[in-house]
Design a protein around this motif. Structure first.
Motif, PDB file in Angstrom:
ATOM      1  N   MET A   1       0.002   4.827   0.352  1.00 51.01           N
ATOM      2  CA  MET A   1      -1.099   6.296   0.738  1.00 51.01           C
ATOM      3  C   MET A   1      -0.165   7.680   0.453  1.00 51.01           C
ATOM      4  SD  MET A   1      -2.759   5.128   4.394  1.00 51.01           S
ATOM      5  CE  MET A   1      -4.162   3.557   4.568  1.00 51.01           C
TER       6      MET A   1
ATOM      7  N   TYR B   1       0.817  -1.724   0.314  1.00 56.67           N
ATOM      8  CA  TYR B   1      -0.161   0.397  -0.409  1.00 56.67           C
ATOM      9  C   TYR B   1       0.796   1.033   0.007  1.00 56.67           C
ATOM     10  CZ  TYR B   1      -4.035  -2.965   0.955  1.00 56.67           C
ATOM     11  OH  TYR B   1      -4.952  -3.817   1.090  1.00 56.67           O
TER      12      TYR B   1
ATOM     13  N   ILE C   1      -5.707   8.678   7.074  1.00 51.48           N
ATOM     14  CA  ILE C   1      -6.795   7.990   6.998  1.00 51.48           C
ATOM     15  C   ILE C   1      -7.676   9.825   7.415  1.00 51.48           C
ATOM     16  CG2 ILE C   1      -9.101   7.261   7.428  1.00 51.48           C
ATOM     17  CD1 ILE C   1      -6.879   4.267   7.838  1.00 51.48           C
TER      18      ILE C   1
ATOM     19  N   MET D   1      -4.921   6.612  -2.344  1.00 52.50           N
ATOM     20  CA  MET D   1      -4.176   5.112  -2.143  1.00 52.50           C
ATOM     21  C   MET D   1      -4.221   4.302  -2.942  1.00 52.50           C
ATOM     22  SD  MET D   1      -5.258   2.469   0.739  1.00 52.50           S
ATOM     23  CE  MET D   1      -6.418   1.310   0.211  1.00 52.50           C
TER      24      MET D   1
ATOM     25  N   TRP E   1      -9.164   9.579  -2.153  1.00 51.22           N
ATOM     26  CA  TRP E   1      -9.945   9.422  -0.586  1.00 51.22           C
ATOM     27  C   TRP E   1     -11.327   9.954  -1.045  1.00 51.22           C
ATOM     28  CZ3 TRP E   1      -7.280   7.165   3.147  1.00 51.22           C
ATOM     29  CH2 TRP E   1      -6.254   7.199   2.350  1.00 51.22           C
TER      30      TRP E   1
END
Length: 159
Positions: free
Chosen positions: A87, A85, A146, A92, A105
C-alpha cells in the motif's frame, strides 16, 4: 507511508467473507427475515411444513456458501500461495509469482470488515481480503491507510 504484507486465503477466511458479503446486502437480510417469519408462522400455527420450509430458507445460504467456498478454494490456484500487498500513497499493489496488479485509491469501491478480515472492495463484487491473523501488528496501519485514502462514507471497518 508505505506498508507491505503477505496474506494467505484459507477456506474459513473465504467462507467468512462470503457470509459477510451475502448478509450485509439486501437479499441476505430479506432471506433471513422471510425464513424467520415462516418459522414463526409454523410455530404459531402448529404447521410443521412451515417450520421445515423456514429452516430450509434460513440454512440454504450458509450451507451453499460453505460448499461454494470449498469449491472456489479448490479451483482457484491463486489461493494456494500467499499474496503480497504493498500500500502506497498512490494505491495498492498486489503480486504473486511475478505478476503484479495496481489499483489507485480513487477507484476503490469501499472498505469494510468481518470478524476475521478487513475487506477492501475494488468493485461491488471483487475484493481484496486481508485476514486479521495475517496482518498481526499491521492491522492498525492497514486501517489507517485505507481510512486516509477513501472517503469516510466508504469506510465501515470495525477494529
Amino acid at each position: 507511508m508505505e506498508l507491505e504484507f503477505d496474506v494467505k486465503i484459507e477456506q474459513n477466511i473465504l467462507y467468512d467473507y462470503m457470509l459477510h458479503h451475502t448478509y450485509s446486502g439486501f437479499s441476505g437480510v430479506l432471506g433471513t427475515v422471510v425464513g424467520a417469519l415462516i418459522c414463526v408462522a409454523g410455530v404459531w400455527r402448529g404447521g410443521a411444513i412451515y417450520l421445515v420450509a423456514g429452516l430450509v430458507i434460513l440454512m440454504y445460504n450458509p450451507v451453499s456458501l460453505f460448499l461454494r467456498s470449498a469449491k472456489q478454494m479448490k479451483n482457484t490456484p491463486a489461493f494456494a500461495k500467499p499474496l503480497h500487498y504493498k500500500m502506497t500513497e498512490e494505491g495498492m499493489f498486489v503480486s504473486q509469482d511475478g505478476a503484479e496488479e495496481f489499483q489507485e485509491w480513487a477507484s476503490m469501491y469501499k472498505a469494510t470488515s468481518s470478524s476475521q478480515s478487513i475487506i477492501l472492495y475494488t468493485t461491488p463484487f471483487r475484493a481484496s481480503i486481508f485476514p486479521r491473523k495475517d496482518l498481526k501488528e499491521n492491522q492498525t496501519a492497514v486501517i489507517e491507510i485505507i481510512s486516509k485514502h477513501l472517503p469516510p462514507a466508504k469506510v465501515k471497518i470495525k477494529a
